[in-house]
Write an enzyme that holds these catalytic residues in place. Structure first.
Site, PDB file in Angstrom:
ATOM      1  N   TYR A  65     -17.391 -10.388 -14.133  1.00 41.97           N
ATOM      2  CA  TYR A  65     -16.382 -11.150 -14.876  1.00 41.97           C
ATOM      3  C   TYR A  65     -16.648 -12.650 -14.753  1.00 41.97           C
ATOM      4  CZ  TYR A  65     -12.117 -13.788 -15.579  1.00 41.97           C
ATOM      5  OH  TYR A  65     -11.218 -14.755 -15.974  1.00 41.97           O
ATOM      6  N   LYS A 103     -17.941 -15.789 -17.582  1.00 45.65           N
ATOM      7  CA  LYS A 103     -17.361 -17.122 -17.779  1.00 45.65           C
ATOM      8  C   LYS A 103     -18.423 -18.207 -17.575  1.00 45.65           C
ATOM      9  CE  LYS A 103     -13.053 -15.929 -18.598  1.00 45.65           C
ATOM     10  NZ  LYS A 103     -12.444 -16.132 -19.939  1.00 45.65           N
ATOM     11  N   SER A 119     -12.597 -20.129 -15.775  1.00 48.69           N
ATOM     12  CA  SER A 119     -11.939 -19.631 -14.565  1.00 48.69           C
ATOM     13  C   SER A 119     -12.542 -20.288 -13.340  1.00 48.69           C
ATOM     14  CB  SER A 119     -12.129 -18.112 -14.478  1.00 48.69           C
ATOM     15  OG  SER A 119     -11.784 -17.628 -13.193  1.00 48.69           O
TER      16      SER A 119
END
Length: 344
Positions: A148, A152, A124
């Site tokens: 989050y 990643k 991402s």
């Protein structure tokens, strides 16, 4: 060639599966359906006319993941599975770290055991954090700002270490910008749980009358109309990027990161105006305060994907809006209206 797709019934996963099948590949999907619907699987079969092997299981269940590798000759993995809400990750960081990291550990351990060393990883643009420059290129320092995004970023670093330990691995880290749109058939698309977190499904639900108005977070940015500018990319362009990345990892070794974006940006107001043009409806909105940490402008430098993957986004703003609206009109409640049965 058989490709394992983890999280393959989700928004980006389902569109990628369609493109893989259209490219003549066989696929096997693992998905626990925690944030997706089995109906997406049925519709993928409908769109492509192809059969799909499906396992309703969780990556945390190592024995079930092994069963997939025992029952199929897997040659590569596209890894989408993971929790994905920034806001939820702030509220439940341990849940996000446990699920996203441990699932990847187990997947890599099983891949190593069965001699599968080719992976395309769903990363991402959140790994860039808050940068004071744009466009964002792959060589910028990484600095995720929420749990989050940190999952990643951690997984990217873990996969680099996996390659250092065993240089048979070939891994593409795909850093997505802002996926929007839906398959042109209107049969698969984005189906968020509850109130959408992302701009486009929020706009389509307001346009359809499911939500009363759109909230715009700030109109005092140093942009052409004061609203934030982001790099919106059609989900089918994104899916095609995965096929190109898969071709790359099948014929090389090493770890490479690629931005998947258009290389330009649209403002929130430009998105609203485009949807009004496509739908012929006025979209009510109100401007509220900026969200903490938001920046005015963010878009990709997608040169590396063009040069090394021979990939470039081709679908424009109006096509993104038309396909998003077709999906919303045809599926006012997403996949939830249809009764489904799970055969495997």
């Amino acid at each position: 060639m058989t490709i394992l797709v983890t999280g393959g019934t989700g928004y980006i996963g389902s569109h990628t599966c369609v493109e893989l099948l259209n490219a003549g590949l066989e696929i096997v999907i693992i998905d626990n359906l925690s944030n997706s619907s089995i109906q997406a699987l049925n519709r993928m079969k409908e769109i492509t006319g192809k059969e799909i092997s499906f396992y309703k299981t969780d990556l945390l269940n190592k024995s079930e993941v092994e069963r997939v590798f025992i029952e199929h000759q897997i040659e590569a993995v596209i890894h989408f599975a993971g929790y994905k809400s920034v806001g939820e990750s702030v509220q439940a960081p341990l849940r996000y770290y446990h699920n996203n990291l441990t699932g990847t550990f187990i997947l890599c351990e099983v891949m190593e055991k069965y001699g599968v060393h080719k992976m395309v990883f769903s990363s991402s643009a959140t790994v860039y954090g808050l940068q004071d420059q744009t466009p964002l290129s792959e060589n910028l320092p990484l600095q995720a700002t929420n749990p989050y995004g940190r999952t990643k970023l951690m997984i990217e670093e873990i996969l680099r270490d996996v390659y250092t330990a065993n240089q048979n691995w070939s891994i593409a880290l795909l850093r997505y910008f802002n996926p929007v749109g839906a398959h042109s058939s209107g049969r698969i698309g984005e189906d968020p749980n509850g109130i959408p977190n992302n701009l486009v499904p929020y706009i389509t639900q307001v346009t359809a009358g499911k939500l009363s108005e759109l909230s715009i977070f700030g109109n005092d940015y140093p942009t052409r109309d004061g609203t934030g500018i982001r790099d919106y990319i059609h989900v089918v362009d994104l899916a095609e990027g995965h096929v190109k990345a898969l071709n790359k990892v099948m014929n090389s070794t090493g770890v490479n990161a690629y931005n998947l974006g258009t290389g330009s940006g649209y403002s929130v107001m430009e998105m609203v105006q485009a949807f009004e043009k496509v739908t012929g409806r006025r979209i009510p909105y109100k401007v509220i305060d900026r969200r903490p940490g938001d920046i005015g402008i963010s878009y990709a430098d997608a040169t590396k994907a063009d040069v090394e993957l021979s990939w470039k986004a081709s679908r424009g703003l109006m096509e993104m809006c038309e396909d998003s609206w077709r999906w919303q009109k045809n599926n006012p409640n997403g996949y939830k209206e249809e009764l489904v049965t799970l055969s495997k």
